[in-house]
Design a protein around this motif. Structure first.
Motif, PDB file in Angstrom:
ATOM      1  N   PRO A   1      40.992  25.361  38.325  1.00 51.22           N
ATOM      2  CA  PRO A   1      41.259  25.793  39.701  1.00 51.22           C
ATOM      3  C   PRO A   1      42.632  26.435  39.939  1.00 51.22           C
ATOM      4  O   PRO A   1      42.942  26.783  41.069  1.00 51.22           O
ATOM      5  N   LEU A   2      43.408  26.642  38.907  1.00 46.91           N
ATOM      6  CA  LEU A   2      44.779  27.110  39.085  1.00 46.91           C
ATOM      7  C   LEU A   2      44.872  28.497  39.732  1.00 46.91           C
ATOM      8  O   LEU A   2      45.687  28.715  40.617  1.00 46.91           O
TER       9      LEU A   2
ATOM     10  N   TRP B   1      38.602  34.916  35.816  1.00 50.03           N
ATOM     11  CA  TRP B   1      38.889  33.484  35.757  1.00 50.03           C
ATOM     12  C   TRP B   1      38.020  32.754  36.770  1.00 50.03           C
ATOM     13  O   TRP B   1      37.993  33.107  37.955  1.00 50.03           O
ATOM     14  N   TYR B   2      37.336  31.738  36.325  1.00 52.26           N
ATOM     15  CA  TYR B   2      36.528  30.885  37.192  1.00 52.26           C
ATOM     16  C   TYR B   2      37.007  29.452  37.042  1.00 52.26           C
ATOM     17  O   TYR B   2      37.605  29.087  36.030  1.00 52.26           O
TER      18      TYR B   2
ATOM     19  N   CYS C   1      34.189  47.699  56.140  1.00 54.46           N
ATOM     20  CA  CYS C   1      34.175  48.979  55.421  1.00 54.46           C
ATOM     21  C   CYS C   1      33.435  48.903  54.092  1.00 54.46           C
ATOM     22  O   CYS C   1      33.818  49.555  53.117  1.00 54.46           O
ATOM     23  N   GLY C   2      32.361  48.108  54.034  1.00 52.43           N
ATOM     24  CA  GLY C   2      31.565  48.006  52.825  1.00 52.43           C
ATOM     25  C   GLY C   2      32.013  46.939  51.852  1.00 52.43           C
ATOM     26  O   GLY C   2      31.411  46.776  50.799  1.00 52.43           O
ATOM     27  N   TRP C   3      33.071  46.217  52.192  1.00 54.53           N
ATOM     28  CA  TRP C   3      33.571  45.161  51.314  1.00 54.53           C
ATOM     29  C   TRP C   3      32.859  43.852  51.607  1.00 54.53           C
ATOM     30  O   TRP C   3      32.546  43.533  52.754  1.00 54.53           O
ATOM     31  N   CYS C   4      32.658  43.069  50.558  1.00 52.93           N
ATOM     32  CA  CYS C   4      32.178  41.707  50.692  1.00 52.93           C
ATOM     33  C   CYS C   4      32.710  40.907  49.507  1.00 52.93           C
ATOM     34  O   CYS C   4      33.248  41.475  48.554  1.00 52.93           O
ATOM     35  N   LYS C   5      32.572  39.623  49.594  1.00 59.73           N
ATOM     36  CA  LYS C   5      33.104  38.738  48.559  1.00 59.73           C
ATOM     37  C   LYS C   5      31.988  37.786  48.150  1.00 59.73           C
ATOM     38  O   LYS C   5      31.312  37.215  49.011  1.00 59.73           O
ATOM     39  N   ASP C   6      31.785  37.625  46.835  1.00 61.45           N
ATOM     40  CA  ASP C   6      30.764  36.680  46.398  1.00 61.45           C
ATOM     41  C   ASP C   6      31.285  35.250  46.494  1.00 61.45           C
ATOM     42  O   ASP C   6      32.455  35.023  46.804  1.00 61.45           O
ATOM     43  N   ARG C   7      30.429  34.303  46.245  1.00 58.22           N
ATOM     44  CA  ARG C   7      30.818  32.907  46.456  1.00 58.22           C
ATOM     45  C   ARG C   7      31.857  32.402  45.467  1.00 58.22           C
ATOM     46  O   ARG C   7      32.439  31.337  45.665  1.00 58.22           O
ATOM     47  N   TRP C   8      32.136  33.196  44.430  1.00 57.71           N
ATOM     48  CA  TRP C   8      33.180  32.822  43.474  1.00 57.71           C
ATOM     49  C   TRP C   8      34.505  33.498  43.802  1.00 57.71           C
ATOM     50  O   TRP C   8      35.489  33.312  43.114  1.00 57.71           O
TER      51      TRP C   8
END
Length: 159
Positions: free
Chosen positions: A68-69, A10-11, A105-112
């Motif tokens: 945006p919900l 969902w975006y 620990c190798g985790w990241c989050k993209d801009r979405w």
């Protein structure tokens, strides 16, 4: 759709932008189809991009511009097995340098808001090592890292 099982992400309004970024960043990824809304809907209008069908490293996905919900969280992530430090660095920085956020620990989050685990194969093997002392050292080294440093994992394995 060719697959009986597809991940739906969902975006707010950026499904096509996200799918394009994934297709340009990850091997075996592509934007396959873009579908426009045939009529108005709660978070958009007729003609807006409603869904995007895409693959991420061979995994079928559908991006839904649902508004945006709902927001992504770490309960869902893509785990990407990397073969070396260059691949680990390239993928990590592609995500982080494109408005993403580093984690541990190798985790990241993209801009979405999609979470990614950029995980070198050596780390997975190290943690599963039958030498439990070596596995523990590798695990403890990983716990001090954001992006995984393969040389430090290998050094921890050696003791």
């Amino acid at each position: 759709m060719n697959s009986k099982n597809t991940i739906c992400l969902w975006y707010d309004r950026d499904a096509l932008e996200a799918a394009t970024f994934y297709a340009e960043t990850f091997p075996d990824s592509a934007v396959l189809a873009v579908h426009h809304a045939p009529g108005d809907y709660p978070s958009g209008q007729q003609g807006d991009v409603l869904t995007v069908r895409f693959d991420v490293m061979g995994i079928p996905c559908l991006g839904l511009n649902g508004g945006p919900l709902f927001r992504h969280n770490e309960a869902f992530s893509f785990q990407v097995a990397t073969d070396d430090q260059a691949e680990t660095d390239r993928l990590w920085h592609a995500i982080i340098d494109n408005g993403g956020q580093a984690s541990e620990c190798g985790w990241c989050k993209d801009r979405w808001g999609i979470s990614w685990q950029i995980t070198p194969r050596i780390l997975t093997a190290a943690i599963g090592s039958p030498d439990r002392a070596a596995a523990r050292r590798a695990f403890e080294a990983m716990m001090t890292m954001n992006k995984i440093d393969i040389a430090r994992i290998e050094a921890a394995l050696q003791g």
